[in-house]
Design a protein around this motif. Structure first.
Motif, mmCIF file in Angstrom:
data_model
loop_
_atom_site.group_PDB
_atom_site.id
_atom_site.type_symbol
_atom_site.label_atom_id
_atom_site.label_comp_id
_atom_site.label_asym_id
_atom_site.label_seq_id
_atom_site.Cartn_x
_atom_site.Cartn_y
_atom_site.Cartn_z
ATOM 1 N N TYR A 146 5.332 7.401 3.402
ATOM 2 C CA TYR A 146 6.382 6.471 3.878
ATOM 3 C C TYR A 146 6.889 7.372 4.974
ATOM 4 N N THR B 114 0.714 2.102 3.332
ATOM 5 C CA THR B 114 1.160 3.284 3.978
ATOM 6 C C THR B 114 1.897 2.868 5.274
ATOM 7 N N ILE B 115 3.210 3.669 5.358
ATOM 8 C CA ILE B 115 3.857 3.105 6.657
ATOM 9 C C ILE B 115 4.199 4.447 7.547
ATOM 10 N N HIS C 255 5.912 -0.765 1.012
ATOM 11 C CA HIS C 255 5.623 0.639 0.607
ATOM 12 C C HIS C 255 5.435 0.730 -0.749
ATOM 13 N N ASN D 48 -0.193 5.737 1.016
ATOM 14 C CA ASN D 48 0.924 5.219 0.482
ATOM 15 C C ASN D 48 2.121 6.275 0.602
#
Lengths: 247, 412
Positions: free
Chosen positions: A45, A205-206, A200, A43
């Motif tokens: 970003y 998770t980005i 997000h 998680n």
């Protein structure tokens, strides 16, 4: 919502240790990455930034399992991926990574639904489940009413939303977006960023590869590459959030 | 499950890719179409020749030894045979006596005569003088009426059994039975019509354009008792006995002809085997030429398909990159292009067998030989087309499957 298969809490989703990538071009050796170590938690970003030639594309290709490091270690979702076969890498890309590209990269002849179904097809998911999951992913990006359109019948922003649906459809460990707003006007770009922000917020998770500061400002962490090395790795305490509904 | 989904997707892509490039696909299949027409026609011609040969073979009889002045198939110097004496009726009679109770001996003589019934005339029809034993030797029977009987021969009756072509030519739709007709100078009464044999093979005798009269009547009308050219058929009691019978016939004939041990035979022994050899060499040539044309056509066609598949792979480099990025394995991409190439060739094959069927109808209609397309030939042709497709598609498909996804995604 996001049913991400979480690794144990103390383990990062993604970990690179001293990753080196060297290309041989003619008689010259090019060090695209010379010792990159980074770990990204669930998680997070993260924005990966850097000028062209800094090695950010190479890093993205390695993170995306499109390429393998010359040396160093890379683990994704608790699994070592640097010694995998090509077929195993294809499976990892299929299930663990959701790609979003600058040029959308949809299959032009296939309709929207089929485009979103593709990862499930290569993952061997049966027809009924495939259709249900693709529909729900399209629903999340607000395109459930366009399923039988071809990509060229949609606007750029809609195409990128289809690509996001395709990236999401297999519940990947990470979303890997390469200049996701690069081919869009600023208003549509903002819409896409808002969509990523929402993902997000829902636990996804980005990782975004970009050279634009205002795109990177959405991320809570920003990694700057230069000459194949990490120059800075900074936490952004106040990430930008688009003014959602109003925008 | 996964493989099945994979195959269905590959099939899907292949079909839509071909559909998107219909004109190109049709042009590409042209070479395959020609190749498949060649394959199918060669096999059909081969079948046709075989069935034509079987008809002739049945008329000759596998268990019959023929004694004649000349061999059927002359190998070597024709002049060696030229001065041989004719076989005559006395020799035929002597041979019959020698094999009395052992084998059936049937003499025949033939000539060409003009036939006439009322105002209808047929010129140069083969007139065969024979005995009531001909149906036993050749297994040819009358369709209507009857064949010659012993008393027709004994009493030199002016009766005739005619072939179907003759019946149609002279009598049209009316029944020829009991009609009076002229054969050359003499009048004959029609007593039967033979079964249709069909198929005039490679300039061989047309079995339907013949008439049969008693050999005694033949000698009476056309002469030749002591110098006529008689063919003598000797039928073995079983096909296995042909070999032995052949030696016995040679022995008896040498006795009849009073040949000294040092002298060569001045007659020939003919059997189905000697025809078979000639047939096989003709068929061999046809097959060889057919095979050559076929392989060249399929090779050229295959190269065409390979070429278009290279184009197809290059055009879709980016698509390959996308598919690989989202999880397609190499074999999925390989399968996609192999199927495309196989389907192109399958379409070519189907068009090809369609055309070949028309060609076959043409051959049949022209009466050159009986040709028939069998399901086996059609299936074989289609399989050949698809095999060509897979071979032609393999290198381009492999190239596509091996593409580096990063390079492929960058391709414009």
């Amino acid at each position: 919502m996001a049913a991400v298969l979480a690794p144990p809490d103390d383990e990062p989703v993604l970990q690179l240790e001293d990753v080196v990538k060297t290309y041989v071009m003619g008689s010259e050796e090019i060090h695209a990455l010379s010792g990159v170590s980074v770990s990204i938690e669930e998680n997070e970003y993260v924005a990966i930034m850097g000028p062209s030639g800094s090695g950010k594309s190479t890093l993205m290709n390695i993170i995306g399992c499109l390429d393998v490091p010359t040396s160093g270690r890379y683990s994704l979702g608790g699994e070592m991926v640097d010694d995998k076969s090509e077929a195993e890498l294809a499976d990892i890309r299929n299930r663990m990574i959701g790609f979003i590209f600058q040029t959308f990269n949809l299959i032009p002849r296939a309709d929207i639904l089929h485009n979103v179904e593709l990862p499930l097809i290569y993952g061997g998911v049966g027809r009924a489940e495939r259709k249900a999951r693709a529909m729900s992913a399209l629903d999340r990006v607000g395109l459930a009413n366009r399923v039988s359109h071809k990509p060229n019948e949609l606007s750029g922003g809609q195409r990128q939303r289809v690509a996001i649906a395709r990236a999401l459809v297999f519940d990947p460990q990470i979303i890997l977006a390469d200049e996701p707003t690069g081919n869009l006007d600023s208003r549509t770009g903002a819409e896409i960023m808002q969509m990523l922000d929402e993902l997000h917020a829902n636990g996804q998770t980005i990782i975004i590869v970009t050279h634009e500061d205002d795109i990177a400002a959405h991320a809570s962490r920003s990694i700057l590459l230069r000459d194949g090395k990490i120059e800075t790795d900074t936490i952004n305490p106040n990430p930008v959030r688009s003014a959602a509904a109003g925008g | 499950m996964r493989a099945l989904v994979d195959i269905r997707e590959s099939l899907n892509i292949a079909v839509s890719a071909i559909w998107a490039n219909k004109a190109r696909g049709v042009l590409t299949t042209l070479g395959i179409v020609i190749g498949i027409v060649a394959v199918t026609t060669t096999m059909t011609a081969f079948n046709g020749m075989q069935s034509a040969f079987r008809q002739s073979a049945a008329a000759v009889g596998a268990d019959v030894v023929y004694v004649s002045r000349m061999p059927w198939i002359i190998m070597g110097n024709w002049w060696e045979f030229r001065n041989r004496p004719n076989l005559n009726m006395d020799e035929a009679e002597a041979l019959r006596e020698a094999f009395e109770g052992e084998a059936i001996v049937n003499p025949t003589m033939d000539t060409r005569q003009d036939l006439k019934y009322r105002s209808e005339i047929m010129e140069g029809v083969t007139v065969i003088g024979t005995t009531e034993k001909l149906p036993i030797v050749t297994s040819r029977l009358p369709e209507t009426g009857r064949f010659l009987m012993t008393y027709d021969v004994s009493y030199k009756k002016n009766v005739v059994v005619i072939g179907t072509t003759v019946a149609e030519g002279l009598f049209g739709t009316t029944s020829p039975i009991n009609k009076e007709m002229n054969i050359g100078p003499a009048k004959f009464r029609v007593i039967g019509v033979m079964e249709k044999q069909g198929g005039n093979t490679f300039g061989g005798p047309d079995f339907d354009r013949q008439v049969f009269i008693p050999i005694s009547t033949y000698v009476k009308v056309y002469g030749g008792r002591h110098f006529g050219d008689v063919d003598i058929a000797v039928k073995a009691p079983s096909p296995d006995a042909v070999e032995d019978l052949e030696y016995e016939v040679i022995g008896e004939m040498r006795k009849i002809r009073k040949l000294r041990p040092a002298e060569d035979n001045d007659f020939s022994i003919n059997k189905l085997d000697s025809l078979m050899g000639a047939f096989n060499s003709v068929v061999g040539v046809v097959l060889l030429v057919g095979l050559l044309v076929t392989s060249i056509a399929l090779f050229v066609g295959g190269i065409g398909v390979m070429n278009i598949m290279f184009v197809s792979v290059t055009e879709r480099t980016r698509e390959i990159g996308i598919r690989k990025a989202i999880g397609a394995r190499r074999h999925s991409i390989l399968l996609q292009f192999l199927l495309e190439s196989a389907i192109i060739c399958l379409i070519g094959g189907l068009i090809g067998i369609g055309l070949a069927t028309l060609v076959t109808f043409g051959i049949n209609a022209s009466g050159m030989m009986p040709a028939s397309v069998s399901p086996g030939i059609l299936v074989t042709s289609v399989v050949i087309a698809m095999v060509v497709g897979v071979f032609a598609g393999f290198v381009p498909a492999w190239k596509g499957a091996r593409l580096d996804p990063i390079e492929a995604l960058r391709y414009e």
